[in-house]
Design a protein around this motif. Structure first.
Motif, PDB file in Angstrom:
ATOM      1  N   PHE A   1       0.826  -1.205   0.000  1.00  0.00           N
ATOM      2  CA  PHE A   1       0.000   0.000   0.000  1.00  0.00           C
ATOM      3  C   PHE A   1       0.862   1.257   0.000  1.00  0.00           C
ATOM      4  O   PHE A   1       0.591   2.225  -0.734  1.00  0.00           O
ATOM      5  N   GLU A   2       1.933   1.265   0.801  1.00  0.00           N
ATOM      6  CA  GLU A   2       2.822   2.416   0.830  1.00  0.00           C
ATOM      7  C   GLU A   2       3.530   2.606  -0.510  1.00  0.00           C
ATOM      8  O   GLU A   2       3.761   3.736  -0.947  1.00  0.00           O
TER       9      GLU A   2
ATOM     10  N   LEU B   1       1.101   4.301  -2.777  1.00  0.00           N
ATOM     11  CA  LEU B   1       0.996   5.724  -2.455  1.00  0.00           C
ATOM     12  C   LEU B   1       2.203   6.499  -2.963  1.00  0.00           C
ATOM     13  O   LEU B   1       2.072   7.616  -3.478  1.00  0.00           O
ATOM     14  N   SER B   2       3.383   5.906  -2.823  1.00  0.00           N
ATOM     15  CA  SER B   2       4.593   6.578  -3.306  1.00  0.00           C
ATOM     16  C   SER B   2       4.569   6.720  -4.821  1.00  0.00           C
ATOM     17  O   SER B   2       4.995   7.742  -5.370  1.00  0.00           O
ATOM     18  N   ALA B   3       4.046   5.694  -5.507  1.00  0.00           N
ATOM     19  CA  ALA B   3       3.954   5.778  -6.961  1.00  0.00           C
ATOM     20  C   ALA B   3       2.953   6.841  -7.397  1.00  0.00           C
ATOM     21  O   ALA B   3       3.119   7.471  -8.454  1.00  0.00           O
TER      22      ALA B   3
ATOM     23  N   GLY C   1      -3.677  -0.990   4.778  1.00  0.00           N
ATOM     24  CA  GLY C   1      -3.285  -1.672   3.550  1.00  0.00           C
ATOM     25  C   GLY C   1      -4.099  -2.929   3.305  1.00  0.00           C
ATOM     26  O   GLY C   1      -4.434  -3.246   2.163  1.00  0.00           O
ATOM     27  N   VAL C   2      -4.435  -3.658   4.374  1.00  0.00           N
ATOM     28  CA  VAL C   2      -5.245  -4.869   4.225  1.00  0.00           C
ATOM     29  C   VAL C   2      -6.632  -4.525   3.692  1.00  0.00           C
ATOM     30  O   VAL C   2      -7.146  -5.165   2.767  1.00  0.00           O
TER      31      VAL C   2
ATOM     32  N   GLY D   1      -9.772  -3.614  -3.164  1.00  0.00           N
ATOM     33  CA  GLY D   1      -9.312  -3.625  -4.548  1.00  0.00           C
ATOM     34  C   GLY D   1      -9.585  -4.942  -5.243  1.00  0.00           C
ATOM     35  O   GLY D   1      -9.985  -4.975  -6.411  1.00  0.00           O
ATOM     36  N   LEU D   2      -9.382  -6.057  -4.516  1.00  0.00           N
ATOM     37  CA  LEU D   2      -9.666  -7.371  -5.096  1.00  0.00           C
ATOM     38  C   LEU D   2     -11.151  -7.538  -5.386  1.00  0.00           C
ATOM     39  O   LEU D   2     -11.537  -8.071  -6.437  1.00  0.00           O
TER      40      LEU D   2
END
Length: 222
Positions: free
Chosen positions: A33-34, A37-39, A62-63, A69-70
């Protein structure tokens, strides 16, 4: 004192390993997840990206994001427009050098393992391995295909024989169906039995009815 130490270890060891595994999974998903976010920083303006930075401090987010998302991806893939888009994406990825060999192999394996209509890893069996008279538990992954099937004229099964205590590595065997004993235990029970090195035995089950093809093969061979 030794008896009490072992008793205490038996109480805390399963709990500690469970917490360690869950912690590792959470850290992995939070790391993914991080990274996302960085991307996003490269494509979002600073004003829109700044509030997202605060989300990194929320534990376990993130979970939730990955599960959501899935689910959204599954909903998208289940409708007509999503299936069309996935076909186009698959066509593109299967025509990119290097990428196509990796993507095609992984997709074929995942489709086989997770397909609701497939037979892979839905049945545990006993098979003689690595020598006659020595038995181990294996999982049916299907039937041999391609050139291998052309050289095997009898009824054969494809089996995966996992190692213990790590079942993610193992051996692939093609064995005559008549040499395989079908087990009544579930795949989950068989995995527990393998991982525990035979310590955690599954409860007794009623014998499963032997398939007609297997009975016929046994009768033909005496």
């Amino acid at each position: 004192m030794r008896k009490y130490l072992i008793a205490g270890l038996l109480v805390w060891l399963p709990l500690a390993i469970t917490i360690w595994v869950l912690h590792a999974v959470l850290n992995t998903l939070d790391g993914v997840f991080e990274a996302l976010l960085s991307a996003s920083q490269a494509v979002l303006p600073e004003a829109a990206y700044a509030p997202l930075q605060m989300l990194k401090q929320v534990p376990g987010l993130g979970v939730i994001v990955m599960v959501a998302g899935l689910l959204l991806t599954g909903v998208f893939a289940a409708n007509f427009a999503g299936q069309w888009a996935l076909r186009q994406a698959n066509h593109l990825l299967t025509h990119i050098p290097i990428v196509k060999s990796i993507y095609s192999s992984v997709k074929q394996v995942s489709d086989t393992l997770f397909s609701s209509s497939g037979n892979a890893f839905r049945e545990a069996v006993l098979v003689q391995y690595p020598r006659e008279g020595s038995w181990t538990i294996a999982f049916v992954t299907g039937k041999p295909g391609g050139e291998a099937a052309d050289h095997l004229h009898d009824d054969y099964l494809s089996l995966y024989v996992p190692t213990t205590p790590n079942p993610t590595s193992g051996f692939f065997l093609m064995v005559p169906r008549k040499d395989v004993i079908v087990l009544s235990m579930s795949v989950d029970e068989a995995l527990k039995y393998i991982i525990s090195m035979g310590v955690v035995a599954p409860p007794p089950h009623a014998p499963r009815a032997e398939p007609q093809a297997l009975r016929d093969a046994r009768n033909q061979h005496g």
